[in-house]
Design a protein around this motif. Structure first.
Motif, PDB file in Angstrom:
ATOM      1  N   GLU A 196       0.835  -1.023  -0.047  1.00  0.00           N
ATOM      2  CA  GLU A 196      -0.220  -0.062  -0.012  1.00  0.00           C
ATOM      3  C   GLU A 196       0.947   1.366   0.077  1.00  0.00           C
ATOM      4  OE1 GLU A 196      -4.215  -0.966   1.508  1.00  0.00           O
ATOM      5  OE2 GLU A 196      -3.005  -0.878   3.272  1.00  0.00           O
ATOM      6  N   VAL A 267      -3.469  -7.269   0.366  1.00  0.00           N
ATOM      7  CA  VAL A 267      -3.705  -5.734   0.156  1.00  0.00           C
ATOM      8  C   VAL A 267      -2.877  -5.302  -1.069  1.00  0.00           C
ATOM      9  CG1 VAL A 267      -4.059  -4.846   2.495  1.00  0.00           C
ATOM     10  CG2 VAL A 267      -1.800  -4.964   1.549  1.00  0.00           C
ATOM     11  N   SER A 271      -1.762   2.138  -2.818  1.00  0.00           N
ATOM     12  CA  SER A 271      -3.059   2.853  -2.354  1.00  0.00           C
ATOM     13  C   SER A 271      -3.163   4.315  -2.991  1.00  0.00           C
ATOM     14  CB  SER A 271      -2.658   2.685  -0.681  1.00  0.00           C
ATOM     15  OG  SER A 271      -2.028   3.629  -0.378  1.00  0.00           O
ATOM     16  N   SER A 276      -6.678   0.660  -0.830  1.00  0.00           N
ATOM     17  CA  SER A 276      -6.060  -0.194  -1.581  1.00  0.00           C
ATOM     18  C   SER A 276      -6.164  -0.002  -3.040  1.00  0.00           C
ATOM     19  CB  SER A 276      -6.014  -1.673  -1.401  1.00  0.00           C
ATOM     20  OG  SER A 276      -4.839  -2.094  -0.507  1.00  0.00           O
TER      21      SER A 276
END
Length: 423
Positions: A196, A267, A271, A276
């Motif tokens: 992320e 994830v 991001s 995400s």
């Protein structure tokens, strides 16, 4: 013995060797020894033996060795075929420093004479300044004083090592660019792992490049390798100030976060605004099953089949696809057809199809190489024999391709990269 050779050059440049004044119908032996300047004690060696014809001359670009560490008619064979011949246990990927050149000892031995020549391989021109940046982000800026050079932001791969990027930044800056290298994880204010990574971080860097007195960059060029190639294409699809992108061994999709040997959290690698970005999950079970099968067969293994099969299983491919067609950049895609880290050739081919279907108005070019795998984007520095195959999980891991194929792809694509950014 008369030797024709350029003794000093940049690390990515070819050296051409020609030896004349030899006894006809004799033999000439050439050998090279090298240590990387930051890693003394780790020695690499190569050699070649040539038959001398009636002319008493050997042109290394035209003569195939009768034996040696390589087989092609190529002066650079002595460099790309270097193999480790002595070790004191150091890691050549640590403490990388490009302030000193690579020194290579070339020995030429005929039936009547032996000569030694030192080759000097520079990472950067003498007028290149390297400035440490700590201004809301950390990095290094390579530049020439009082220049109006275009600016390249360089993004590395999943190893996260900033030092390794200097191997490319120095040569690129020496060709007339400002080059900024930055980490995007594992540094202050960033995720510890490639998980992320916030795209807002790059907005901060873009603003700095525009306002900084050295760069004053209204247009930004990106160079990204592997996961950095995935990132470069993602950024270009979202930020219009990016006008040129070189993506080396990239992918079409955003993938799951990496953590060690593909055991990441559930994830995305990237991001935005705390969420995400849609991603394709990587199935670790596929990797371990395929790895086990390859080890049982006694063949090298890699990660490419894991990515292919994970994509086949994915039901959110369009959401996870990087919308390259939204970019406003010229794009150069570089990949090897034998990439065994992930299926970058399939990915680049898919990117081209998507762009064509969307009538993309900017220049896009694909450089693909038949026998190249997933090497560094710059040639003739880290010996290919050292990185192409390595012991792992009781088997042999390979990044793909042949030594000769990787050397050709590295050299040609890096020269094309320089041309692409210049034009």
């Amino acid at each position: 013995m008369k030797i024709s050779i350029e003794q000093e050059s940049f690390v990515d440049e070819k050296v051409h060797i020609k030896v004349s004044g030899l006894n006809p119908n004799s033999k000439l032996k050439a050998s090279v020894k090298m240590e990387l300047p930051w890693c003394s004690g780790e020695e690499f060696s190569s050699y070649a033996v040539f038959s001398v014809g009636e002319t008493g001359e050997v042109n290394f670009d035209q003569s195939e060795p009768v034996k040696g560490t390589y087989q092609a008619a190529d002066s650079m064979g002595l460099i790309y075929s270097l193999k480790q011949s002595r070790s004191v246990g150091k890691n050549i990927a640590e403490n990388i420093n490009i302030e000193r050149p690579i020194l290579m000892n070339l020995a030429l031995e005929s039936s009547s004479e032996k000569r030694e020549i030192q080759l000097i391989r520079n990472f950067k021109a003498k007028d290149i300044v390297v400035k440490q940046i700590s201004d809301g982000f950390t990095g290094q800026l390579f530049y020439q004083e009082n220049s109006r050079n275009k600016t390249i932001l360089m993004l590395g791969g999943s190893d996260g090592q900033l030092e390794g990027l200097t191997l490319m930044a120095g040569p690129l800056a020496s060709r007339g660019f400002n080059v900024l290298i930055v980490p995007y994880f594992g540094a202050n204010g960033l995720p510890e792992k490639l998980e992320e990574v916030p795209l807002e971080y790059f907005e901060k860097i873009f603003r700095w490049l525009e306002s900084n007195e050295i760069t004053k960059a209204k247009e930004i060029y990106l160079h990204g390798t592997s996961k950095g190639g995935e990132l470069a294409l993602l950024l270009a699809s979202r930020y219009s100030q990016i006008k040129k992108v070189v993506a080396v061994e990239p992918h079409t999709y955003c993938f799951q976060a990496l953590d060690g040997l593909m055991s990441g959290k559930n994830v995305s690698s990237w991001s935005y605004q705390g969420k995400s970005i849609p991603f394709v999950a990587v199935d670790n079970n596929i990797f371990f099953e395929d790895c086990k099968k390859d080890i049982e067969k006694g063949i090298p293994f890699g990660f490419a089949s894991t990515y292919k099969k994970s994509l086949e299983k994915a039901n959110n491919k369009e959401a996870a696809r990087i919308k390259v067609e939204n970019s406003e950049a010229d794009i150069l895609l570089i990949c090897g057809k034998k990439d065994n880290i992930w299926n970058s050739y399939d990915a680049c081919s898919e990117i081209l199809r998507n762009i064509k279907n969307h009538n993309y108005s900017h220049h896009v070019e694909l450089l693909s190489y038949e026998n190249m795998g997933h090497p560094m984007p710059i040639p003739f520095i880290i010996p290919l024999s050292f990185t192409l195959e390595m012991p792992m999980n009781e088997g042999i891991f390979t990044s793909g391709g042949t030594v000769e194929g990787n050397a050709q792809g590295q050299y040609e694509s890096f020269q094309k990269t320089i041309e692409f950014f210049k034009n």
